[in-house]
Scaffold this active site. Structure first.
Site, PDB file in Angstrom:
ATOM      1  N   THR A 138       2.765 -37.365  75.985  1.00 28.47           N
ATOM      2  CA  THR A 138       2.844 -36.205  75.100  1.00 28.47           C
ATOM      3  C   THR A 138       3.366 -36.622  73.729  1.00 28.47           C
ATOM      4  O   THR A 138       2.885 -36.148  72.692  1.00 28.47           O
ATOM      5  CB  THR A 138       3.763 -35.122  75.706  1.00 28.47           C
ATOM      6  OG1 THR A 138       3.214 -34.683  76.941  1.00 28.47           O
ATOM      7  CG2 THR A 138       3.914 -33.937  74.767  1.00 28.47           C
ATOM      8  N   SER A 181      -0.520 -28.061  79.375  1.00 28.80           N
ATOM      9  CA  SER A 181       0.238 -29.163  78.784  1.00 28.80           C
ATOM     10  C   SER A 181       0.915 -29.989  79.867  1.00 28.80           C
ATOM     11  O   SER A 181       1.071 -29.555  81.011  1.00 28.80           O
ATOM     12  CB  SER A 181       1.282 -28.622  77.799  1.00 28.80           C
ATOM     13  OG  SER A 181       2.153 -27.721  78.455  1.00 28.80           O
ATOM     14  N   CYS A 182       1.318 -31.200  79.477  1.00 29.89           N
ATOM     15  CA  CYS A 182       2.015 -32.132  80.368  1.00 29.89           C
ATOM     16  C   CYS A 182       3.271 -31.473  80.934  1.00 29.89           C
ATOM     17  O   CYS A 182       3.993 -30.802  80.203  1.00 29.89           O
ATOM     18  CB  CYS A 182       2.373 -33.380  79.564  1.00 29.89           C
ATOM     19  SG  CYS A 182       3.438 -34.554  80.428  1.00 29.89           S
ATOM     20  N   PRO A 183       3.573 -31.650  82.251  1.00 31.85           N
ATOM     21  CA  PRO A 183       2.849 -32.465  83.228  1.00 31.85           C
ATOM     22  C   PRO A 183       1.955 -31.647  84.150  1.00 31.85           C
ATOM     23  O   PRO A 183       1.634 -32.103  85.244  1.00 31.85           O
ATOM     24  CB  PRO A 183       3.992 -33.090  84.021  1.00 31.85           C
ATOM     25  CG  PRO A 183       5.000 -31.962  84.100  1.00 31.85           C
ATOM     26  CD  PRO A 183       4.881 -31.213  82.791  1.00 31.85           C
TER      27      PRO A 183
END
Length: 199
Positions: free
Chosen positions: A164, A10-12
């Site tokens: 996101t 997932s981000c980042p």
């Protein structure tokens, strides 16, 4: 060619891993594999910002981002456009579609503030939209707010939308103004600003 598998991250994290890989390369090609559109856009934008050449291929619901370092050109469109007003190193952070506790009043206030930034001297250098505030830059948003954000962008203000958040609300395809960004870019922007205004 070096391969970087960022599926399921997932981000980042995909951007941070891409950053680390590029920093450890003098030149050459790197392929980053992600499995969601938000990560694809974030990695692509980051690599281009670093002056790399980028192309993307979609394979079996995965995105293969081919990045060439050392032979690219700097990101286009960095020069000031004719008629742009002076912007300061000020960041405005907006995390909702309204300001304050009263929702109806807050919707009026957010519209007023965004439109008034057009007359600020200096104007903010960037406006970051996170959480539900990303809706302000998407299809279906208040036309006056969208118009003001477009005009701010044309005058040199960077409109940064949380990728996101856009992905969470299924709005990546609905973005009308600004760029889909990531937590790394947002944090770097905040810590490098002379001042941050939170609405």
């Amino acid at each position: 060619m070096k391969e970087l598998n960022c599926k399921g991250l997932s981000c980042p994290v995909p951007v941070l891993k891409t950053k680390e890989a590029l920093e450890n390369m003098e030149k050459g090609e790197l392929v980053v594999i992600v499995d969601n559109r938000a990560s694809k856009e974030n990695v692509k934008r980051f690599a281009r910002k670093m002056g790399c050449q980028v192309r993307v291929e979609e394979k079996n619901r995965e995105f293969h981002i081919y990045i060439v370092k050392g032979e690219g050109t700097a990101e286009e469109g960095t020069g000031r456009k004719t008629g742009e007003k002076k912007t300061g190193n000020i960041t405005v952070l907006i995390a909702s579609t309204f300001v304050g506790e009263d929702k109806e009043l807050g919707k009026i206030l957010i519209k007023g503030f965004i439109k008034t930034f057009l007359n600020a001297e200096p104007m903010p250098g960037r406006i970051i939209l996170i959480n539900t505030a990303v809706r302000l830059a998407c299809k279906g948003a208040d036309p006056e707010i969208l118009g003001a954000l477009r005009e701010l962008s044309e005058k040199g203000v960077e409109i940064i939308c949380c990728g996101t958040c856009l992905d969470y609300f299924k709005l990546l395809d609905q973005l009308e103004v600004g760029v889909a960004s990531n937590a790394y870019d947002v944090v770097q922007t905040l810590v490098n600003s002379d001042s941050v205004i939170r609405l």
